[in-house]
Design a protein around this motif. Sequence first.
Motif, PDB file in Angstrom:
ATOM      1  N   UNK A  38      18.380  47.659  50.694  1.00 52.88           N
ATOM      2  CA  UNK A  38      17.248  48.459  50.212  1.00 52.88           C
ATOM      3  C   UNK A  38      16.147  47.473  49.650  1.00 52.88           C
TER       4      UNK A  38
ATOM      5  N   UNK B  69      27.480  50.380  52.106  1.00 47.37           N
ATOM      6  CA  UNK B  69      26.961  51.926  51.607  1.00 47.37           C
ATOM      7  C   UNK B  69      27.268  53.005  52.353  1.00 47.37           C
TER       8      UNK B  69
ATOM      9  N   UNK C   2      13.780  54.820  48.775  1.00 47.97           N
ATOM     10  CA  UNK C   2      15.141  54.870  48.658  1.00 47.97           C
ATOM     11  C   UNK C   2      15.699  56.336  48.341  1.00 47.97           C
TER      12      UNK C   2
ATOM     13  N   UNK D  36      19.055  57.056  50.317  1.00 46.96           N
ATOM     14  CA  UNK D  36      19.993  55.906  50.401  1.00 46.96           C
ATOM     15  C   UNK D  36      21.385  56.029  50.851  1.00 46.96           C
TER      16      UNK D  36
END
Lengths: 359, 165
Positions: free
Chosen positions: A83, A268, A255, A258
């Motif tokens: 990110x 993630x 983000x 995300x």
Amino acid sequence: MELHMKRLIPKQRLGFTLVELLVVIAIIGILIGMLLPAVQQVREAARRTECMNNVRQLALAAVNFESAHMSFPSAGDTSGSYHDPRQSRMTLPEFGFENAGWMFQILPFMEQGNLEVQRATDGWFDGSPPMVENQVPGFNCPSRGERFATWDLKIVRFGDYAGVMGPLADENGDVDNYGLNPNNTSDPGDHEASATFLGVISKAGHGNVSVSPPRAKKYPKIGFGQIADGASNTFLFVEKAANANHYNYSRLGQFDDWWDTGYYHNADYTTLRMFSFGSSLWIGSDDIRPYADNEARPDSWVQSYGRTRELGFGSAHPGTMTAALGDGSTHSVSLNTSLENLIRVGRRSDGFVVDTNEL
Amino acid sequence: MSVHSLYCSFLVFVSLAVLVPLTGCGGADAKSMIANANDMNVKRLATLYSIFHNKNNLKGPKNEGQLRAFVESQDPNLLKRGSIDPAKLDELFISERDGEPFVIRYRVNTVVFGPPLPVIFEATGVDGLRQVGFCNGPMQEVDEDEYERLLAGEADKEKVDRGRE
């Protein structure tokens, strides 16, 4: 006389009357209406078969990866490294472990080695166009079609399948319901430092770049030897949930999405599922139970710009989703399967063996 | 209406009736989505500001010269997706709606997981409303009070609820 004869002989017709045409159109319309549902069913069955084949190819690639590396592909580094828009850390492995996600790692085993080598020159983000603008055949369910987000002037391609990372268990066997720290600017928590992930696609490590020199922790690699429940009883990959209203969209912030940011993503929800829930953080059972793509989502999932947060399992196929087991086989799993059973099959050494044909 | 034209209409109808359900209507195209998201100069400038920001440690350009130089250094093929012509940068810095140059906030910095930043401002706007382009966020049309608040940077440190951070 000749003129008189012409009047008596009827003129030969050159075409259909309007009524005839309308009748034919109506009949054809009725026939198409009767045939269409059957045709669509056949088409969907073909797509489901293709989707299952995609998952099987992923599983075979992962098994071949295990043969070559003595461990399954990992989930990569902490999500924060992806990110972080500076991105310099994602263009090469660092800290002694791979920081890109499992979908990137298996590219050479899917005849996509030419794409993998673009990492060094085009990076995940900085190339022109970036590496992740390339659609990878086999990463997407054909019922959903190509999936992507646009971000600034670039395109981020999604994958429709998730590796099973599972939750984090510490040395006492206590399970952390979230199990990963998304930040790359903090050390792993105390519970993380001595813990292992309970699925097969385990996080590779956790790097903290906010200190100099950076600090990092590596997690154990997972091979067949660590799948105590048996590879044929443990999930490797599953289909991810996706909201049919937002298969593709324009990403407007760094983000704001995300949970779904491209197949290159590391540890993630973009490329993984945790197979755990609990109130200690923010994940409830409703967050990760299977959802059909066209099923209404809870209001609490709605994020900025109307998109929904998707952390669980799901499918565009009627009633089922596809999953691959550690032995490379694939199965259709009912969307009504209990979360408890999914979790049991998701964990590689919890001692529960579930008959996957019953799912 | 002649029989011939009716017959042609019939063929077209049957073709569409058969082909559309079988092939579908087609999905959204990524490049057209980028074009739609950058269909005004205020959006294009905000996009370019965002790209600069993300490639420079989350720091905004120091001045217009630095932003222009950055745009000129970008891949023309990527710029073309947003209908941005590096040879016509003077036009880019002017609002199509009021014909006046944008007011731009420079040196606007943020942190990872920070909020969208208001950076591109219409000088006059239309009917009392002015458009504001955000770095890492959607364009907004705001009234006088909100305009002044955004221009003063009061929204720069607002907390954004992203569900878990």
